[in-house]
Design a protein around this motif. Sequence first.
Motif, PDB file in Angstrom:
ATOM      1  N   TYR A   1      -6.582  23.787  49.262  1.00  0.00           N
ATOM      2  CA  TYR A   1      -6.958  23.759  47.847  1.00  0.00           C
ATOM      3  C   TYR A   1      -5.985  22.889  47.055  1.00  0.00           C
ATOM      4  O   TYR A   1      -4.772  22.937  47.281  1.00  0.00           O
ATOM      5  CB  TYR A   1      -6.948  25.175  47.269  1.00  0.00           C
ATOM      6  N   SER A   2      -6.537  22.117  46.122  1.00  0.00           N
ATOM      7  CA  SER A   2      -5.671  21.301  45.270  1.00  0.00           C
ATOM      8  C   SER A   2      -5.260  22.098  44.031  1.00  0.00           C
ATOM      9  O   SER A   2      -5.951  23.043  43.632  1.00  0.00           O
ATOM     10  CB  SER A   2      -6.409  20.026  44.840  1.00  0.00           C
ATOM     11  N   ASP A   3      -4.153  21.698  43.438  1.00  0.00           N
ATOM     12  CA  ASP A   3      -3.672  22.288  42.179  1.00  0.00           C
ATOM     13  C   ASP A   3      -3.468  23.789  42.232  1.00  0.00           C
ATOM     14  O   ASP A   3      -3.693  24.494  41.242  1.00  0.00           O
ATOM     15  CB  ASP A   3      -4.644  21.956  41.016  1.00  0.00           C
ATOM     16  N   GLU A   4      -3.093  24.305  43.401  1.00  0.00           N
ATOM     17  CA  GLU A   4      -2.755  25.728  43.506  1.00  0.00           C
ATOM     18  C   GLU A   4      -1.339  25.850  44.051  1.00  0.00           C
ATOM     19  O   GLU A   4      -0.814  24.922  44.665  1.00  0.00           O
ATOM     20  CB  GLU A   4      -3.723  26.456  44.452  1.00  0.00           C
ATOM     21  N   ASP A   5      -0.716  26.999  43.817  1.00  0.00           N
ATOM     22  CA  ASP A   5       0.569  27.266  44.447  1.00  0.00           C
ATOM     23  C   ASP A   5       0.433  28.498  45.334  1.00  0.00           C
ATOM     24  O   ASP A   5      -0.654  29.083  45.433  1.00  0.00           O
ATOM     25  CB  ASP A   5       1.702  27.408  43.409  1.00  0.00           C
ATOM     26  N   HIS A   6       1.513  28.885  45.962  1.00  0.00           N
ATOM     27  CA  HIS A   6       1.464  29.981  46.930  1.00  0.00           C
ATOM     28  C   HIS A   6       0.961  31.279  46.297  1.00  0.00           C
ATOM     29  O   HIS A   6       0.280  32.074  46.931  1.00  0.00           O
ATOM     30  CB  HIS A   6       2.867  30.181  47.532  1.00  0.00           C
ATOM     31  N   GLY A   7       1.288  31.462  45.024  1.00  0.00           N
ATOM     32  CA  GLY A   7       0.880  32.686  44.333  1.00  0.00           C
ATOM     33  C   GLY A   7      -0.549  32.654  43.808  1.00  0.00           C
ATOM     34  O   GLY A   7      -1.192  33.687  43.679  1.00  0.00           O
ATOM     35  N   SER A   8      -1.066  31.446  43.503  1.00  0.00           N
ATOM     36  CA  SER A   8      -2.399  31.368  42.884  1.00  0.00           C
ATOM     37  C   SER A   8      -3.520  31.127  43.893  1.00  0.00           C
ATOM     38  O   SER A   8      -4.684  31.391  43.603  1.00  0.00           O
ATOM     39  CB  SER A   8      -2.422  30.251  41.829  1.00  0.00           C
ATOM     40  N   VAL A   9      -3.177  30.639  45.083  1.00  0.00           N
ATOM     41  CA  VAL A   9      -4.219  30.258  46.046  1.00  0.00           C
ATOM     42  C   VAL A   9      -5.059  31.437  46.578  1.00  0.00           C
ATOM     43  O   VAL A   9      -6.204  31.237  46.975  1.00  0.00           O
ATOM     44  CB  VAL A   9      -3.606  29.403  47.195  1.00  0.00           C
ATOM     45  N   PRO A  10      -4.560  32.683  46.544  1.00  0.00           N
ATOM     46  CA  PRO A  10      -5.400  33.781  47.056  1.00  0.00           C
ATOM     47  C   PRO A  10      -6.731  33.959  46.323  1.00  0.00           C
ATOM     48  O   PRO A  10      -7.718  34.356  46.929  1.00  0.00           O
ATOM     49  CB  PRO A  10      -4.518  35.027  46.870  1.00  0.00           C
ATOM     50  N   PHE A  11      -6.759  33.648  45.023  1.00  0.00           N
ATOM     51  CA  PHE A  11      -7.962  33.949  44.239  1.00  0.00           C
ATOM     52  C   PHE A  11      -9.180  33.204  44.794  1.00  0.00           C
ATOM     53  O   PHE A  11     -10.201  33.809  45.136  1.00  0.00           O
ATOM     54  CB  PHE A  11      -7.721  33.602  42.763  1.00  0.00           C
ATOM     55  N   LYS A  12      -9.061  31.882  44.910  1.00  0.00           N
ATOM     56  CA  LYS A  12     -10.176  31.083  45.440  1.00  0.00           C
ATOM     57  C   LYS A  12     -10.397  31.382  46.920  1.00  0.00           C
ATOM     58  O   LYS A  12     -11.529  31.354  47.410  1.00  0.00           O
ATOM     59  CB  LYS A  12      -9.893  29.591  45.253  1.00  0.00           C
ATOM     60  N   SER A  13      -9.307  31.651  47.625  1.00  0.00           N
ATOM     61  CA  SER A  13      -9.402  31.888  49.081  1.00  0.00           C
ATOM     62  C   SER A  13     -10.281  33.093  49.396  1.00  0.00           C
ATOM     63  O   SER A  13     -11.072  33.066  50.342  1.00  0.00           O
ATOM     64  CB  SER A  13      -8.010  32.123  49.680  1.00  0.00           C
ATOM     65  N   VAL A  14     -10.131  34.154  48.613  1.00  0.00           N
ATOM     66  CA  VAL A  14     -10.917  35.373  48.868  1.00  0.00           C
ATOM     67  C   VAL A  14     -12.391  35.123  48.556  1.00  0.00           C
ATOM     68  O   VAL A  14     -13.273  35.482  49.346  1.00  0.00           O
ATOM     69  CB  VAL A  14     -10.363  36.569  48.056  1.00  0.00           C
ATOM     70  N   TYR A  15     -12.661  34.470  47.444  1.00  0.00           N
ATOM     71  CA  TYR A  15     -14.047  34.170  47.071  1.00  0.00           C
ATOM     72  C   TYR A  15     -14.708  33.326  48.169  1.00  0.00           C
ATOM     73  O   TYR A  15     -15.767  33.678  48.703  1.00  0.00           O
ATOM     74  CB  TYR A  15     -14.072  33.428  45.729  1.00  0.00           C
ATOM     75  N   ASP A  16     -14.079  32.210  48.506  1.00  0.00           N
ATOM     76  CA  ASP A  16     -14.665  31.287  49.487  1.00  0.00           C
ATOM     77  C   ASP A  16     -14.681  31.899  50.885  1.00  0.00           C
ATOM     78  O   ASP A  16     -15.613  31.685  51.665  1.00  0.00           O
ATOM     79  CB  ASP A  16     -13.889  29.969  49.529  1.00  0.00           C
ATOM     80  N   GLY A  17     -13.637  32.675  51.205  1.00  0.00           N
ATOM     81  CA  GLY A  17     -13.557  33.298  52.521  1.00  0.00           C
ATOM     82  C   GLY A  17     -14.673  34.317  52.736  1.00  0.00           C
ATOM     83  O   GLY A  17     -15.311  34.339  53.791  1.00  0.00           O
ATOM     84  N   LEU A  18     -14.931  35.139  51.721  1.00  0.00           N
ATOM     85  CA  LEU A  18     -16.015  36.123  51.840  1.00  0.00           C
ATOM     86  C   LEU A  18     -17.374  35.427  51.902  1.00  0.00           C
ATOM     87  O   LEU A  18     -18.260  35.831  52.652  1.00  0.00           O
ATOM     88  CB  LEU A  18     -15.961  37.122  50.670  1.00  0.00           C
ATOM     89  N   ARG A  19     -17.523  34.340  51.155  1.00  0.00           N
ATOM     90  CA  ARG A  19     -18.768  33.560  51.231  1.00  0.00           C
ATOM     91  C   ARG A  19     -18.948  33.013  52.653  1.00  0.00           C
ATOM     92  O   ARG A  19     -20.033  33.037  53.220  1.00  0.00           O
ATOM     93  CB  ARG A  19     -18.730  32.368  50.248  1.00  0.00           C
ATOM     94  N   PHE A  20     -17.880  32.481  53.206  1.00  0.00           N
ATOM     95  CA  PHE A  20     -17.935  31.894  54.546  1.00  0.00           C
ATOM     96  C   PHE A  20     -18.270  32.949  55.614  1.00  0.00           C
ATOM     97  O   PHE A  20     -19.079  32.722  56.499  1.00  0.00           O
ATOM     98  CB  PHE A  20     -16.576  31.239  54.862  1.00  0.00           C
ATOM     99  N   ILE A  21     -17.648  34.114  55.474  1.00  0.00           N
ATOM    100  CA  ILE A  21     -17.835  35.177  56.470  1.00  0.00           C
ATOM    101  C   ILE A  21     -19.254  35.723  56.420  1.00  0.00           C
ATOM    102  O   ILE A  21     -19.910  35.900  57.448  1.00  0.00           O
ATOM    103  CB  ILE A  21     -16.816  36.308  56.230  1.00  0.00           C
ATOM    104  N   PHE A  22     -19.731  36.022  55.216  1.00  0.00           N
ATOM    105  CA  PHE A  22     -21.020  36.701  55.116  1.00  0.00           C
ATOM    106  C   PHE A  22     -22.189  35.720  55.010  1.00  0.00           C
ATOM    107  O   PHE A  22     -23.317  36.062  55.345  1.00  0.00           O
ATOM    108  CB  PHE A  22     -21.015  37.700  53.948  1.00  0.00           C
ATOM    109  N   ASP A  23     -21.901  34.505  54.548  1.00  0.00           N
ATOM    110  CA  ASP A  23     -22.853  33.387  54.639  1.00  0.00           C
ATOM    111  C   ASP A  23     -24.280  33.772  54.267  1.00  0.00           C
ATOM    112  O   ASP A  23     -25.208  33.591  55.056  1.00  0.00           O
ATOM    113  CB  ASP A  23     -22.798  32.828  56.070  1.00  0.00           C
ATOM    114  N   VAL A  24     -24.440  34.366  53.094  1.00  0.00           N
ATOM    115  CA  VAL A  24     -25.804  34.692  52.643  1.00  0.00           C
ATOM    116  C   VAL A  24     -26.092  33.940  51.334  1.00  0.00           C
ATOM    117  O   VAL A  24     -25.176  33.588  50.611  1.00  0.00           O
ATOM    118  CB  VAL A  24     -26.002  36.212  52.414  1.00  0.00           C
ATOM    119  N   GLY A  25     -27.343  33.701  51.058  1.00  0.00           N
ATOM    120  CA  GLY A  25     -27.734  33.096  49.788  1.00  0.00           C
ATOM    121  C   GLY A  25     -27.522  31.597  49.755  1.00  0.00           C
ATOM    122  O   GLY A  25     -26.847  31.011  50.544  1.00  0.00           O
TER     123      GLY A  25
END
Length: 235
Positions: free
Chosen positions: A211-235
Amino acid sequence: VKNDSLLSDILKQNRKLSIFLPEGYDAPNVKFPVIYVLDADGRDQHVVPTARFLFVNNKMPKAIIVGVFNIDRNHDFLPDSSQNATSGGGADNFVLFFKNELIPYVNKNYKTDSYNVLVGHSFGGVFAMHALLMDPDLFNAYIAIDPSFWYKNQMQVKSAQNEFLKAKNWNKTIYITGREGGGMKDMGITSMEKVMENSAPKDLNWKVVAYSDEDHGSVPFKSVYDGLRFIFDVG
């Protein structure tokens, strides 16, 4: 969110848990996947609303979320000790805690469907990878957020190279995230990605995202959203 706890014989500790039950939990004959969240003290505050947002918008199924609170995170998450983490080395035991105590406890007391996801950040990401390598059947999917693969001369990268050669049930999903640019290299994620490109078993479903423009503390937010989308892959 309800508070729960589990007295662990393996860890010789009482471990605090937070349990989020989705809307519709009390309906008859329903079962839910479970998302286990490490570092519940900090991660729960964004994983719970993110998962809820996704299932309200039909991007993933409703899920139970189990937050696991820390006592000594270095000890639990790291496969070995080092100069800067002298209490490390409890990761194998922590895997056993999930396998023999926590997951059976949650399955017994809550309406679970036996699909389990593990979310870990930083050293928690190291533990997520460790669990996948040591006992891939423990979880169906893993999100490793900005994992500290630099730890101890990238010991986990070497471990992945060895473990991937072994015949295990690798039909799992892992989503690994980091920060664009030097962050990927500094964390050892670039090295792990190379190993995965060359050696990951064919049936392992994996993705590495920077991810661009993130730091170690801020990167979890997008990671969880995208990670759950990737795992469950619906819609």
